[in-house]
Design an enzyme around this catalytic site. Structure first.
Site, PDB file in Angstrom:
ATOM      1  N   CYS A 144      -1.791   0.925   1.463  1.00 51.77           N
ATOM      2  CA  CYS A 144      -0.355   0.947   1.117  1.00 51.77           C
ATOM      3  C   CYS A 144      -0.354  -1.127   2.281  1.00 51.77           C
ATOM      4  O   CYS A 144      -1.554  -0.967   2.617  1.00 51.77           O
ATOM      5  CB  CYS A 144       0.657   1.580   1.337  1.00 51.77           C
ATOM      6  N   CYS A 186       0.713   0.150  -3.542  1.00 46.28           N
ATOM      7  CA  CYS A 186       1.538  -1.050  -3.793  1.00 46.28           C
ATOM      8  C   CYS A 186       1.346  -2.153  -4.036  1.00 46.28           C
ATOM      9  O   CYS A 186      -0.444  -2.631  -3.620  1.00 46.28           O
ATOM     10  CB  CYS A 186       2.670  -1.037  -2.001  1.00 46.28           C
ATOM     11  N   CYS A 236      -9.331  -7.578   0.347  1.00 45.15           N
ATOM     12  CA  CYS A 236     -10.115  -6.828   1.568  1.00 45.15           C
ATOM     13  C   CYS A 236     -11.890  -6.512   2.383  1.00 45.15           C
ATOM     14  O   CYS A 236     -12.317  -7.691   0.531  1.00 45.15           O
ATOM     15  CB  CYS A 236      -9.847  -5.599   1.160  1.00 45.15           C
TER      16      CYS A 236
END
Length: 287
Positions: free
Chosen positions: A123, A199, A207
């Protein structure tokens, strides 16, 4: 077809159009509201509209209307056609030359029962939804899974209502803490088999590449910390988030074959991510 492929490559040659396309790829198979796209990429509505029109004009994305909102989704067939055009000739019969489309090494069709599988829930703040998911998975099936959670921008402490909700449902909260995602991308960190974003804000972020090519999924749930009202109403928001998260994790754990990397499992994970949730609305990504 070749002309269309070249037009698609030209369209993706613009950095912000490419960023938009990559974001939608990360969210596939979900359709994402235009407002969320603009917020995630920091674009004005008018600028976003131009980029979306360009991508739609070469069939890279499709739009659908949900009430008064337009949602956008990648056309996977078009994306595959680009890959085939670029790599199929050189890789025909020699997939080792093109590792980006080489098949994932198979360990057979049997579930991976020889070791515990590592699962991480991500998240933004790692304070509510991902913390609850870590505890639920940890306590639901300790024999098969090691459960972790982390945040892209962790708050540093779990939300008090998240901890209270977990404790009320019988979970041990003693060792739960808010952690930075970097902790799990260092040398020597556990290698993940599954990565779930819970989320929308975290799912929209780029990432680092995870080692081992883990299976991923997006199980977005409305932010309970964004709930307004009195203390009872806020507690109910956390109770709803807990219930929704638990339902998804239970559905995952109940799958007959949990072998990372298989197309069937990926389809099941995507279906779980599309399970209806209560209170779906704007996800501020605070927690």
């Amino acid at each position: 077809m070749e002309k269309l492929i070249l037009e698609r490559l030209t369209t993706l040659g613009h950095p912000q159009r490419m960023a938009l396309f990559r974001l939608l790829m990360r969210r596939y198979p979900q359709a994402v509201p235009a407002g969320e796209l603009a917020q995630a990429l920091g674009l004005k509505a008018s600028t976003l509209s131009v980029y979306l029109s360009a991508l739609a004009g070469v069939d890279l994305i499709a739009k659908s209307r949900h009430g008064t909102s337009l949602h956008y989704k990648v056309q996977q067939k078009a994306a595959r056609e680009i890959i085939d055009y670029l790599f199929l000739d050189c890789c025909r019969g020699r997939p080792q030359l093109c590792p980006t489309i080489a098949p994932i090494p198979s360990k057979g069709n049997q579930p991976m029962s020889d070791r515990k599988l590592n699962v991480i829930f991500i998240c933004t703040g790692n304070s509510a939804r991902s913390i609850m998911a870590e505890a639920i998975m940890r306590d639901l099936d300790k024999a098969r899974f090691n459960s972790f959670s982390a945040g892209t921008r962790p708050t540093g402490t779990p939300h008090p209502l998240a901890l209270a909700t977990l404790e009320r449902n019988g979970h041990d909260i003693a060792n739960l803490r808010s952690k930075n995602l970097d902790e799990f991308q260092k040398v020597g960190a556990p290698q993940m088999d599954f990565i779930f974003t819970v989320c929308d804000s975290a799912a929209n972020e780029e990432c680092a590449i995870w080692p081992g090519r883990p299976t991923s999924g997006h199980w977005g749930i409305p932010d309970p910390a964004a709930a307004t009202g009195n203390d009872a109403e806020k507690s109910r928001a956390f109770a709803r988030a807990y219930k929704q998260m638990r339902a998804r994790i239970e559905a995952f754990a109940a799958l007959p074959d949990i072998t990372p990397g298989t197309p069937e499992l990926q389809n099941n994970i995507d279906e779980i991510g599309n399970m209806p949730v209560q209170g779906q609305g704007i996800d501020h990504g605070t927690f």
